[in-house]
Design a protein around this motif. Structure first.
Motif, mmCIF file in Angstrom:
data_model
loop_
_atom_site.group_PDB
_atom_site.id
_atom_site.type_symbol
_atom_site.label_atom_id
_atom_site.label_comp_id
_atom_site.label_asym_id
_atom_site.label_seq_id
_atom_site.Cartn_x
_atom_site.Cartn_y
_atom_site.Cartn_z
ATOM 1 N N HIS A 40 0.837 -1.196 0.000
ATOM 2 C CA HIS A 40 0.000 0.000 0.000
ATOM 3 C C HIS A 40 0.874 1.250 0.000
ATOM 4 O O HIS A 40 2.090 1.186 0.230
ATOM 5 N N MET A 41 0.253 2.398 -0.253
ATOM 6 C CA MET A 41 0.953 3.671 -0.268
ATOM 7 C C MET A 41 0.214 4.680 0.592
ATOM 8 O O MET A 41 -1.023 4.690 0.622
ATOM 9 N N LEU A 42 0.971 5.515 1.304
ATOM 10 C CA LEU A 42 0.414 6.654 2.029
ATOM 11 C C LEU A 42 0.907 7.922 1.346
ATOM 12 O O LEU A 42 2.074 8.020 0.958
ATOM 13 N N THR A 43 0.025 8.899 1.183
ATOM 14 C CA THR A 43 0.388 10.118 0.479
ATOM 15 C C THR A 43 1.231 11.041 1.356
ATOM 16 O O THR A 43 1.329 10.851 2.580
ATOM 17 N N ALA A 44 1.816 12.059 0.716
ATOM 18 C CA ALA A 44 2.599 13.054 1.455
ATOM 19 C C ALA A 44 1.751 13.710 2.539
ATOM 20 O O ALA A 44 2.227 14.013 3.631
ATOM 21 N N SER A 45 0.476 13.927 2.243
ATOM 22 C CA SER A 45 -0.426 14.515 3.233
ATOM 23 C C SER A 45 -0.681 13.544 4.389
ATOM 24 O O SER A 45 -0.678 13.940 5.561
ATOM 25 N N ASP A 46 -0.873 12.260 4.062
ATOM 26 C CA ASP A 46 -1.122 11.248 5.102
ATOM 27 C C ASP A 46 0.023 11.197 6.114
ATOM 28 O O ASP A 46 -0.201 10.992 7.313
ATOM 29 N N ALA A 98 -3.535 5.588 -3.132
ATOM 30 C CA ALA A 98 -3.454 5.341 -1.686
ATOM 31 C C ALA A 98 -4.645 4.556 -1.154
ATOM 32 O O ALA A 98 -4.630 4.143 0.001
ATOM 33 N N SER A 99 -5.657 4.338 -1.977
ATOM 34 C CA SER A 99 -6.790 3.528 -1.523
ATOM 35 C C SER A 99 -6.820 2.173 -2.225
ATOM 36 O O SER A 99 -7.805 1.453 -2.152
ATOM 37 N N ASN A 121 9.849 6.921 1.719
ATOM 38 C CA ASN A 121 10.715 5.971 1.028
ATOM 39 C C ASN A 121 10.407 5.842 -0.464
ATOM 40 O O ASN A 121 10.742 4.845 -1.099
ATOM 41 N N GLY A 122 9.783 6.848 -1.022
ATOM 42 C CA GLY A 122 9.502 6.824 -2.453
ATOM 43 C C GLY A 122 8.575 7.946 -2.848
ATOM 44 O O GLY A 122 8.403 8.928 -2.120
ATOM 45 N N GLY A 123 7.979 7.785 -4.010
ATOM 46 C CA GLY A 123 7.059 8.790 -4.495
ATOM 47 C C GLY A 123 6.249 8.255 -5.656
ATOM 48 O O GLY A 123 6.450 7.119 -6.111
ATOM 49 N N TRP A 124 5.320 9.063 -6.128
ATOM 50 C CA TRP A 124 4.444 8.642 -7.213
ATOM 51 C C TRP A 124 4.468 9.706 -8.310
ATOM 52 O O TRP A 124 4.309 10.893 -8.030
ATOM 53 N N LEU A 125 4.669 9.259 -9.563
ATOM 54 C CA LEU A 125 4.737 10.156 -10.718
ATOM 55 C C LEU A 125 3.396 10.156 -11.442
ATOM 56 O O LEU A 125 2.834 9.099 -11.725
ATOM 57 N N GLN A 185 -9.603 5.618 3.819
ATOM 58 C CA GLN A 185 -9.055 4.513 4.596
ATOM 59 C C GLN A 185 -10.137 3.611 5.204
ATOM 60 O O GLN A 185 -9.834 2.698 5.960
ATOM 61 N N ARG A 186 -11.377 3.906 4.875
ATOM 62 C CA ARG A 186 -12.517 3.088 5.318
ATOM 63 C C ARG A 186 -12.630 3.020 6.838
ATOM 64 O O ARG A 186 -13.014 1.998 7.411
ATOM 65 N N GLN A 187 -12.310 4.116 7.500
ATOM 66 C CA GLN A 187 -12.416 4.185 8.959
ATOM 67 C C GLN A 187 -13.747 4.854 9.312
ATOM 68 O O GLN A 187 -13.801 6.049 9.641
ATOM 69 N N TRP A 188 -14.833 4.081 9.248
ATOM 70 C CA TRP A 188 -16.162 4.694 9.326
ATOM 71 C C TRP A 188 -16.504 5.195 10.717
ATOM 72 O O TRP A 188 -17.248 6.174 10.861
#
Length: 322
Positions: free
Chosen positions: A108-114, A167-168, A213-217, A246-249
């Protein structure tokens, strides 16, 4: 006549929890419920498989009247929207920092904002990445608050998907596997290795924060393919977006009161500003986004708007539960 627009990303839950959240919303979000009851809904489908981005981002692209090239998805326009450039005929590509990890459900990936990437962290990693990019077909061209701008080789094409959409998802289903993307995969691997013990990440380890540890283009469209909106950007109430994705209802429901407070404050301020002691006649649009659509709720001008629109009620659960 002036109007007011507000948008709440992540405000529409999926069908699986729509009924339960509607019951909770009726009890705890009185203002939202009343606005839903008195507004006229307009439903806009936005399938992420077609757009390459979230419905909120698809709505944003539509505001700019994107004119795509053949085979260009709406997501391609996000980069020139986020980073307007002077040379408006060149394609804009953005590299946004991220965290890649493994969980029980896969990669999975978490965004810079996350992961709350700071400007200082981004600058420090940008400086360390310059040498790594030198030995690849890609070129770092600039550092912005929204991400790093990147020049790509002639003929380069990438199925553009936004970081927020990625990220989802399970990365196994979206990571580009074709041979044409080997240089990009190699670049990301080298960045991950080089950054593992970077001072930025050592400090993050100490604070028990996810590593960068990375990024998305993503991107590929040019500013010339966009038309700037003629109206101001709506007021964005972002509280629900991450919990929705993140489906955290339970957390999503717990955030509704904060959304209500912001909405109450913004409406009251706008109505006070525009009324001038006279009956209020300002129309209001409330835009809600979900997984595969957005809904625009139109509240027609009425002298009673300040009293939250007593009038004919509508069956809001019909569009809520789609």
């Amino acid at each position: 006549m002036s109007s007011m627009e507000l948008i709440i990303p992540g405000a529409l839950p999926p069908l699986s929890v729509a009924g339960e959240t509607a019951v909770h919303l009726e009890k705890t979000a009185t203002l939202l419920r009343r606005l839903f009851e008195y507004a006229t809904p307009h439903i806009h489908p936005a399938d992420p498989d077609q757009t390459g981005c979230t419905p909120y981002e698809a709505w944003l692209v539509q505001r700019y009247h994107f004119a795509p090239m053949p085979d260009q998805a709406p997501c391609a326009a996000l980069a020139p929207i986020l980073v307007p450039v002077a040379q408006n005929t060149e394609p804009v590509w953005l590299f946004q920092l991220a965290h890649f990890g493994l969980s029980n459900s896969g990669a999975h990936m978490l965004t810079a904002s996350d992961i709350a990437v700071t400007e200082q962290e981004s600058v420090a990693l940008y400086e360390s990445a310059a040498d790594i990019f030198t030995d690849t077909p890609f070129t770092l061209t600039g550092h912005t608050r929204q991400g790093w701008t990147v020049a790509v080789p002639d003929g380069f094409s990438l199925p553009s998907r936004s970081p927020t959409l990625i990220a989802s998802a399970d990365l196994a289903h979206v990571w580009p596997q074709e041979d044409a993307f080997k240089p990009l995969r190699r670049l990301l691997s080298e960045l991950q290795i080089a950054w593992h013990h970077h001072p930025v990440n050592e400090a993050r380890r100490d604070r028990k924060m996810p590593l960068i540890n990375g990024g998305w283009l993503f991107g590929g469209a040019a500013a010339a393919q966009l038309t700037a909106p003629s109206t101001a950007m709506p007021i964005v109430i972002p509280d629900l977006e991450a919990a929705h994705r993140q489906r955290q209802w339970g957390h999503w429901l717990a955030l509704l009161p904060a959304v209500e407070q912001t909405l109450t404050r913004e409406l009251a301020t706008a109505l006070k500003t525009h009324s001038g002691g006279n009956p209020v006649t300002m129309p209001v649009s409330l835009i809600l986004t979900g997984d595969d659509r957005w809904v625009t709720l139109t509240l027609e001008p009425t002298p009673a708007l300040l009293k939250w629109l007593p009038g004919q009620r509508k069956q809001w659960k019909q569009w809520w539960s789609q």
